[in-house]
Write a protein that holds these residues in place. Structure first.
Motif, PDB file in Angstrom:
ATOM      1  N   ALA A  55       2.099   4.902   1.619  1.00 22.20           N
ATOM      2  CA  ALA A  55       3.184   4.355   2.440  1.00 22.20           C
ATOM      3  C   ALA A  55       2.949   4.667   3.909  1.00 22.20           C
ATOM      4  N   ASP A  56       2.509   5.885   4.198  1.00 22.54           N
ATOM      5  CA  ASP A  56       2.223   6.261   5.584  1.00 22.54           C
ATOM      6  C   ASP A  56       1.118   5.389   6.175  1.00 22.54           C
ATOM      7  N   ALA A  57       0.087   5.109   5.375  1.00 25.90           N
ATOM      8  CA  ALA A  57      -1.019   4.280   5.854  1.00 25.90           C
ATOM      9  C   ALA A  57      -0.549   2.856   6.148  1.00 25.90           C
ATOM     10  N   VAL A  64      11.864  -0.035   5.824  1.00 19.80           N
ATOM     11  CA  VAL A  64      11.735   1.289   5.234  1.00 19.80           C
ATOM     12  C   VAL A  64      10.883   1.158   3.976  1.00 19.80           C
ATOM     13  N   VAL A  65       9.781   1.890   3.928  1.00 20.54           N
ATOM     14  CA  VAL A  65       8.861   1.813   2.794  1.00 20.54           C
ATOM     15  C   VAL A  65       8.946   3.098   1.979  1.00 20.54           C
ATOM     16  N   VAL A  66       9.153   2.943   0.668  1.00 24.42           N
ATOM     17  CA  VAL A  66       9.098   4.089  -0.239  1.00 24.42           C
ATOM     18  C   VAL A  66       8.038   3.816  -1.292  1.00 24.42           C
ATOM     19  N   ASN A  67       7.280   4.844  -1.620  1.00 26.18           N
ATOM     20  CA  ASN A  67       6.209   4.717  -2.595  1.00 26.18           C
ATOM     21  C   ASN A  67       6.013   6.072  -3.255  1.00 26.18           C
ATOM     22  N   ILE A 110       9.218   2.463   9.070  1.00 29.89           N
ATOM     23  CA  ILE A 110       9.166   3.886   8.759  1.00 29.89           C
ATOM     24  C   ILE A 110       8.974   4.106   7.265  1.00 29.89           C
ATOM     25  N   THR A 111       8.571   5.319   6.895  1.00 30.71           N
ATOM     26  CA  THR A 111       8.459   5.695   5.487  1.00 30.71           C
ATOM     27  C   THR A 111       9.512   6.740   5.153  1.00 30.71           C
TER      28      THR A 111
END
Length: 281
Positions: free
Chosen positions: A157-159, A148-151, A171-172
């Motif tokens: 993050a989507d890229a 799980v990526v948060v930015n 996933i983001t």
């Protein structure tokens, strides 16, 4: 002309890479010319071209240039192509070949040095810049359950997630929703926020469970803010980026010199100099 090597970044005065590679060189009986070169984003390309003209054949790339280095490479390893970021350059004729060794360095540090099994771990990656891109593929390859990526800039993050090509597993989530994400067995800080000495990480304690390992890709003073939060949150293991730094350097050294140096002695030396990290196993 003597073969030259360097690390490029901004800031770069704190870098331990020249010392690490000099130590590796002594191990292998190689006299190395390895220096630290500071360059702003606007200066990076010209600085790299000047370095090549002076006999530069290999370079390490650190923040904020990893994505710019990726863009200038003529050839890339598959892991660098997937990451969209490069931390290791090798001169081939008049062109650059790019690789990313951060991810394999991180996994080797966590599994071999700290004895952690990454398989099945739900993982939170904070940040989506070059450092995050560099380690994400290796974490997935190591068998984590979910990434799980948060930015703070969700588009980045989507890229990153799109590049991983594993929808459903990688996933983001929005930064504003971080309190709703549940808990994780692995939390990785891939931001540079801690480089501000006054920085304080204010992450919800709900992210942590009884098995959580917290990892900061920074080391030294830059890791203090995140690791302080990890201690206050009761994380089971706390690891900074020093081991990853040494292990990724060994992978770069292998590419340049066709031999992989021993890493434990230089890691122990640097850990003593930089003071032990409380909570590290």
């Amino acid at each position: 002309m003597t073969d030259r090597y360097a690390v490029f970044g901004q800031p770069i005065a704190h870098s331990q890479s020249p010392h690490i590679h000099a130590t590796f060189g002594r191990q292998e009986g190689l006299a190395l010319d390895y220096r630290a070169i500071e360059a702003s984003p606007g200066e990076f390309l010209a600085a790299l071209e000047a370095f090549a003209a002076e006999g530069g054949v290999g370079a390490n790339i650190t923040a904020p240039h990893k994505e710019a280095a990726f863009a200038l490479c003529t050839t890339l390893t598959s892991r660098a192509r997937r990451a969209g970021a490069v931390n290791t350059l090798l001169r081939k004729g008049d062109r650059w070949h790019g690789d990313t060794t951060d991810g394999i360095g991180l996994v080797r540090d966590l599994t071999d040095r700290h004895g952690l099994d990454l398989r099945g771990r739900r993982t939170l990656l904070i940040g989506a810049g070059g450092s995050a891109r560099s380690v994400a593929p290796a974490l997935l390859d190591a068998g984590i359950l979910e990434l799980v990526v948060v930015n703070r800039t969700p588009e980045r993050a989507d890229a990153l997630i799109d590049a991983m090509g594993e929808p459903g597993r990688a996933i983001t989530r929005y930064w504003e929703d971080i309190r709703e994400l549940g808990d994780f067995e692995l939390i990785i800080n891939a931001t540079s926020a801690g480089r501000d000495r006054a920085a304080e990480f204010k992450l919800p304690l709900s992210l942590v469970n009884s098995m959580t390992t917290a990892v900061d890709l920074n080391y030294g003073e830059a890791a203090i803010a995140f690791t302080a939060w990890a201690r206050s949150a009761g994380c089971r293991n706390i690891v900074d980026g020093l081991g990853m730094l040494v292990e990724q350097a060994a992978e770069s050294f292998l590419q340049w010199h066709a031999v992989r140096p021993q890493t434990e002695a230089v890691y122990t030396e640097l850990r003593t100099q930089l003071a032990p990290l409380a909570g590290e196993d």
